[in-house]
Design a protein around this motif. Structure first.
Motif, PDB file in Angstrom:
ATOM      1  N   LEU A  61       1.856   4.011   4.638  1.00 47.56           N
ATOM      2  CA  LEU A  61       2.462   2.750   4.843  1.00 47.56           C
ATOM      3  C   LEU A  61       3.298   2.623   5.742  1.00 47.56           C
ATOM      4  N   ASP A  62       4.253   3.514   6.094  1.00 46.88           N
ATOM      5  CA  ASP A  62       5.193   3.417   7.114  1.00 46.88           C
ATOM      6  C   ASP A  62       4.601   3.494   8.530  1.00 46.88           C
ATOM      7  N   GLN A  82      10.714  -0.778   4.023  1.00 43.06           N
ATOM      8  CA  GLN A  82       9.604  -1.071   3.134  1.00 43.06           C
ATOM      9  C   GLN A  82      10.144  -2.384   2.273  1.00 43.06           C
ATOM     10  N   TYR A  84       8.340  -4.982  -0.494  1.00 39.82           N
ATOM     11  CA  TYR A  84       8.100  -5.018  -1.996  1.00 39.82           C
ATOM     12  C   TYR A  84       6.478  -5.012  -1.717  1.00 39.82           C
ATOM     13  N   VAL A 100       1.496  -4.554   0.929  1.00 43.83           N
ATOM     14  CA  VAL A 100       2.962  -3.763   1.181  1.00 43.83           C
ATOM     15  C   VAL A 100       3.653  -4.585   2.046  1.00 43.83           C
ATOM     16  N   TYR A 102       6.391  -5.070   4.822  1.00 46.53           N
ATOM     17  CA  TYR A 102       7.539  -4.601   5.444  1.00 46.53           C
ATOM     18  C   TYR A 102       8.574  -5.452   6.266  1.00 46.53           C
TER      19      TYR A 102
ATOM     20  N   GLN B  82       9.567  -3.457 -10.368  1.00 49.46           N
ATOM     21  CA  GLN B  82       8.770  -2.509  -9.203  1.00 49.46           C
ATOM     22  C   GLN B  82       9.813  -1.740  -8.561  1.00 49.46           C
ATOM     23  N   TYR B  84       9.299   1.040  -5.960  1.00 50.02           N
ATOM     24  CA  TYR B  84       9.114   1.403  -4.306  1.00 50.02           C
ATOM     25  C   TYR B  84       7.618   1.934  -4.365  1.00 50.02           C
ATOM     26  N   THR B  85       6.925   2.005  -3.111  1.00 49.81           N
ATOM     27  CA  THR B  85       5.585   2.341  -3.204  1.00 49.81           C
ATOM     28  C   THR B  85       5.436   3.451  -2.276  1.00 49.81           C
ATOM     29  N   SER B  87       3.434   6.551  -0.503  1.00 53.48           N
ATOM     30  CA  SER B  87       2.189   6.781   0.245  1.00 53.48           C
ATOM     31  C   SER B  87       1.995   8.028   1.036  1.00 53.48           C
ATOM     32  N   ARG B  96      -6.735  10.697  -1.478  1.00 56.69           N
ATOM     33  CA  ARG B  96      -5.552   9.815  -0.770  1.00 56.69           C
ATOM     34  C   ARG B  96      -5.479   8.809  -2.047  1.00 56.69           C
ATOM     35  N   ILE B  98      -2.245   6.071  -3.429  1.00 58.25           N
ATOM     36  CA  ILE B  98      -1.021   5.477  -3.000  1.00 58.25           C
ATOM     37  C   ILE B  98      -0.433   5.107  -4.451  1.00 58.25           C
TER      38      ILE B  98
END
Lengths: 227, 227
Positions: A61-62, A82, A84, A100, A102, B82, B84-85, B87, B96, B98
């Motif tokens: 994701l980053d 990140q 939410y 997601v 950022y 929530q 954090y996500t 990945s 893969r 997430i």
DNA sequence: GCAAAAGTGTTGAGTGTACACCCATGC
DNA sequence: GCATGGGTGTACACTCAACACTTTTGC
């Protein structure tokens, strides 16, 4: 864990698609601005959206967020974190899409509109005067604004919005713009200098028709918590 | 926006699959515990994991997390948010994936092991003495622990770990267990009572061989920020 | 010399911290 | 009557908020 067995690492799983949306703040003309793209076609035509993109199988994701910043806005090496993950079922009428979000900060000296002339439909927009927004992007912006407001109070992230060197008044202006309130000059300077995050440079900012101001810089341009 | 056109709202998009993992804290035997499941087969056999599940097309992330809590641990109506996500490309060797991590608090009076005897492999584990963990779940737990530590300092979330009524000493114990340090009794009481979030009940806790303690309760069992 | 922003200290209020003793109960 | 945790107050340090004048420059 109910993860389906598979020998193929790239197996297709039927589930929500994943996007990243990037919320990029800057200060311009004494206002807090956010980078938005005007949508040219489809159900969200003529509405505005955050720069975003689908997350690929081979990127975190980053990385996906960094790629969006680079491709859509020509921005790199900036403060980013990140924010939410948004997942309302109807947030995108075209299909099930998780986003997601950022959160990024740039300073408008190093990055100006010319950098991205290629995109005719991308603009800095005053965050307090948003146009019609697509998806749930208004909600994302408000969430990010809350994060920004609280985080400048207990960290040094403001460096992301400031150039390499700056005067204390410029720094104070950034705080006032974000928080939306006046701050006492003497108390602000006392507090900021006591944190010990800044070093004085030998230079001053001249040219204005008043006493030149000392220029400061951050000792470290990386996130530090101050409380 | 690079979202592919589609007339079918449930169209399959080839991208990462999405799971939720829930981090459920409680206080038991004077320790901070987290609910973990021992994995019985596959590449992570005999390692421990957070309760989790794949996100379905027709549920939001919040709903998915609630469903996991209900199905895997028989828990409902608790504090949850929530976290954090995560990945990393290699976080699950099977493909893969997430993971959107959620963070929940329960009090061990209302919820005890009998509730979940059905799962022989689910247990409360001391968060400071974790066994071999699957995936990146150790990282998720540490991230959640940091969130918990900071959030009890500026909110009333501790209510999630306490029963309906409790003594101030019991509340102080929860703070000490989470923060890992002793707190001065007089200062703690002064500060907590000054926040005005508690009401005295008419009852006291008797039976111990010392002076009975007053029982308090939260005026509101919902998140309130205190700073 | 005057307009305009830079720069600088003090005081009082409120908050946080350190610390020691009496109270009510069970046994 | 004694052991155990419950319950309370004060003094000092520190932080935060309010507030006004002098300095240096451009024009």
């Amino acid at each position: 864990m109910k993860i389906q067995n598979s020998k193929n690492k790239n197996s297709i799983i039927i589930g929500p698609a994943v996007a990243v949306d990037t919320l990029i703040f800057t200060i311009r003309d004494g206002k807090l601005m956010v980078l938005l793209i005007e949508i040219g076609s489809g159900p969200y035509k003529d509405k505005w959206a955050l720069p975003g993109g689908i997350v690929q199988l081979n990127e975190t994701l980053d990385e996906a967020a960094k790629n969006v910043l680079k491709k859509k806005a020509g921005i790199k090496d900036i403060y980013m974190e990140q924010l939410y993950t948004f997942s309302d079922l109807k947030r995108d009428v075209r299909g099930r899409m998780i986003s997601v979000a950022y959160f990024a900060l740039v300073n408008s000296d190093e990055f100006n509109l010319k950098t991205m002339d290629y995109y005719s439909d991308i603009e800095w927009i005053n965050v307090r005067k948003l146009p019609k927004m697509a998806f749930d992007h208004k909600e994302i912006i408000n969430y990010g604004l809350d994060r920004l407001k609280s985080k400048i109070e207990y960290s040094n992230i403001v460096y992301g919005l400031l150039p390499e060197t700056f005067t204390l008044t410029e720094m104070q202006n950034v705080y006032e713009i974000i928080l939306g309130e006046k701050i006492d000059k003497r108390n602000f300077r006392k507090k900021i200098l006591a944190l010990g995050l800044l070093t004085e440079t030998k230079k001053v900012k001249t040219g204005a028709k008043h006493r030149p101001a000392k220029l400061y810089k951050f000792k470290k341009r990386e996130l530090v918590f101050t409380k």
